[in-house]
Design an enzyme around this catalytic site. Structure first.
Site, PDB file in Angstrom:
ATOM      1  N   ARG A 117       0.821  -1.219   0.000  1.00  0.00           N
ATOM      2  CA  ARG A 117       0.000   0.000   0.000  1.00  0.00           C
ATOM      3  C   ARG A 117       0.853   1.266   0.000  1.00  0.00           C
ATOM      4  O   ARG A 117       0.556   2.233  -0.689  1.00  0.00           O
ATOM      5  CB  ARG A 117      -0.932  -0.005   1.209  1.00  0.00           C
ATOM      6  CG  ARG A 117      -1.983  -1.082   1.077  1.00  0.00           C
ATOM      7  CD  ARG A 117      -2.922  -1.075   2.243  1.00  0.00           C
ATOM      8  NE  ARG A 117      -3.911  -2.125   2.094  1.00  0.00           N
ATOM      9  CZ  ARG A 117      -4.856  -2.381   2.956  1.00  0.00           C
ATOM     10  NH1 ARG A 117      -4.974  -1.671   4.059  1.00  0.00           N
ATOM     11  NH2 ARG A 117      -5.719  -3.354   2.752  1.00  0.00           N
ATOM     12  N   ASP A 125     -15.692   9.228   8.396  1.00  0.00           N
ATOM     13  CA  ASP A 125     -14.538   8.339   8.249  1.00  0.00           C
ATOM     14  C   ASP A 125     -13.275   9.187   8.308  1.00  0.00           C
ATOM     15  O   ASP A 125     -13.294  10.375   7.968  1.00  0.00           O
ATOM     16  CB  ASP A 125     -14.589   7.572   6.922  1.00  0.00           C
ATOM     17  CG  ASP A 125     -13.732   6.320   6.935  1.00  0.00           C
ATOM     18  OD1 ASP A 125     -14.276   5.219   7.128  1.00  0.00           O
ATOM     19  OD2 ASP A 125     -12.493   6.435   6.766  1.00  0.00           O
TER      20      ASP A 125
HETATM   21  C1  LIG Z   1     -13.247  -2.056   6.881  1.00  0.00           C
HETATM   22  S1  LIG Z   1     -13.895  -0.417   6.780  1.00  0.00           S
HETATM   23  C2  LIG Z   1     -15.517  -0.655   7.482  1.00  0.00           C
HETATM   24  C3  LIG Z   1     -16.587   0.071   6.712  1.00  0.00           C
HETATM   25  C4  LIG Z   1     -18.011  -0.167   7.185  1.00  0.00           C
HETATM   26  N1  LIG Z   1     -18.205   0.267   8.540  1.00  0.00           N
HETATM   27  C5  LIG Z   1     -18.391  -1.615   7.034  1.00  0.00           C
HETATM   28  O1  LIG Z   1     -18.484  -2.340   8.027  1.00  0.00           O
HETATM   29  O2  LIG Z   1     -18.610  -2.047   5.889  1.00  0.00           O
HETATM   30  C6  LIG Z   1     -12.999   0.393   8.114  1.00  0.00           C
HETATM   31  C7  LIG Z   1     -13.006   1.904   7.991  1.00  0.00           C
HETATM   32  O3  LIG Z   1     -12.528   2.442   9.219  1.00  0.00           O
HETATM   33  C8  LIG Z   1     -11.857   3.638   8.927  1.00  0.00           C
HETATM   34  N2  LIG Z   1     -10.984   3.997  10.064  1.00  0.00           N
HETATM   35  C9  LIG Z   1      -9.860   3.396  10.487  1.00  0.00           C
HETATM   36  N3  LIG Z   1      -9.349   4.058  11.554  1.00  0.00           N
HETATM   37  C10 LIG Z   1     -10.182   5.085  11.813  1.00  0.00           C
HETATM   38  C11 LIG Z   1     -10.183   6.136  12.772  1.00  0.00           C
HETATM   39  N4  LIG Z   1      -9.218   6.249  13.696  1.00  0.00           N
HETATM   40  N5  LIG Z   1     -11.181   7.038  12.733  1.00  0.00           N
HETATM   41  C12 LIG Z   1     -12.160   6.942  11.794  1.00  0.00           C
HETATM   42  N6  LIG Z   1     -12.212   5.975  10.857  1.00  0.00           N
HETATM   43  C13 LIG Z   1     -11.231   5.056  10.857  1.00  0.00           C
HETATM   44  C14 LIG Z   1     -11.097   3.332   7.652  1.00  0.00           C
HETATM   45  O4  LIG Z   1     -10.742   4.501   6.943  1.00  0.00           O
HETATM   46  C15 LIG Z   1     -12.103   2.448   6.911  1.00  0.00           C
HETATM   47  O5  LIG Z   1     -12.846   3.170   5.956  1.00  0.00           O
END
Ligand SMILES: C[S@@+](CC[C@H](N)C(=O)[O-])C[C@H]1O[C@@H](n2cnc3c(N)ncnc32)[C@H](O)[C@@H]1O
Length: 282
Positions: free
Chosen positions: A46, A153
């Site tokens: 990445r 996000d």
């Molecule tokens: C695997 S996705 C999950 C998306 C959705 N909630 C689902 O279950 O389909 C995880 C998301 O968490 C976000 N993320 C990771 N760390 C974070 C943080 N500290 N604050 C906000 N978002 C975060 C990432 O950018 C990513 O888009």
């Protein structure tokens, strides 16, 4: 490419132990995401993409950039996050929202206000699925309500994509035909392979960039919080802290939805379990 040239290229892009440790610490400090040795290959791939985009000649020069230029941090973080998601992912939550939560709220809320938060919404499929569920559950009566979905996000690129509401047609191919037709518009050109979420769904949702580790500007209370498939990336202390903050921001009797492999700390007493990874604030 000659073998000596490819060896030179591999060396240029090698990531030393020290650099990997630096990257892991920076990711943890900025996002709470815990990276370890098992994630090394993934991080390498990445990050490599981002290093190439910057035009820098090596990981070490990229690490120097990160140390000296805070403006690189958002792109660095965007390159690391895992954004896997889909429409109606873990559909049991949307079924529960439609069949239990919304009908209960409609009966019980005299202020006619509905507030739902999709925390870590990635590219928007989750909040749009919430919006569609709301519209389907309310069957034309949603105008009588002050209903809002906040979707946040950390990843600014995800938020831009989510705001646009445009997806490859294959992303909705698993949805029933009537749902596809009712809530999505086909691309105008006959060759277009994209769909756009309809404006009546989009109008319910406000997208914002928000790091869950930082202060939250919202006062709440929320009736439902979706925080799915993000706690797994954090350590226990961060998970516990976030759960306490969600608890404080939920209305009494409000719901917290977690992802399929996530749970509350074993001794947590502020919620009761009311469904599969569905928790209700006591
Ligand atoms: C695997 S996705 C999950 C998306 C959705 N909630 C689902 O279950 O389909 C995880 C998301 O968490 C976000 N993320 C990771 N760390 C974070 C943080 N500290 N604050 C906000 N978002 C975060 C990432 O950018 C990513 O888009």
């Amino acid at each position: 490419m000659s073998s000596s040239a490819s060896q030179r290229r591999a060396d240029e892009y090698s990531l030393s132990e020290e650099e990997y440790r630096f990257v892991c610490k920076l990711v943890y400090d900025c996002t709470g995401i815990v990276l370890d040795e098992r994630k090394r290959e993934m991080v390498y791939r990445r990050l490599m993409r981002r290093v190439r985009e910057t035009g820098l000649p090596s990981f070490s020069s990229y690490c120097e950039r990160l140390k000296n230029d805070e403006q690189e941090l958002p792109a660095f973080i965007n390159s690391i996050t895992t954004n896997l998601t889909s429409f109606f992912r873990e559909n049991h939550h949307f079924e529960y929202l439609k069949s239990q939560i919304i009908p209960d709220l409609i009966r019980g809320k005299s202020d006619r206000k509905l507030r739902i938060w999709s925390a870590a919404c990635s590219t928007g499929e989750e909040p749009y699925s919430i919006g569609i569920s709301l519209l389907e559950a309310m069957q034309g009566r949603l105008q009588e309500w002050d209903a809002k979905v906040l979707a946040t996000d950390l990843d600014s690129e995800c938020i831009e994509k989510a705001k646009a509401g445009i997806y490859k047609t294959e992303r909705i191919s698993a949805l029933q035909d009537n749902r596809q037709k009712r809530w999505f518009m086909k691309g105008k050109s006959t060759t277009s392979d994209s769909v756009k979420i309809k404006s009546e769904v989009a109008a319910l949702i406000t997208f914002k960039t928000l790091n869950l580790l930082h202060d939250w500007p919202m006062k709440g209370p929320f009736d439902v919080i979706f925080c799915r498939n993000v706690l797994i990336y954090f350590d226990r202390a961060t998970q516990a802290e976030l759960i306490a903050r969600y608890h404080a921001l939920l209305s009494q009797g409000g719901y917290l939805m977690l992802g399929h492999s996530e749970s509350l700390p074993a001794d947590y007493i502020g919620f009761e379990v009311v469904g599969r990874t569905v928790f209700r604030r006591l």
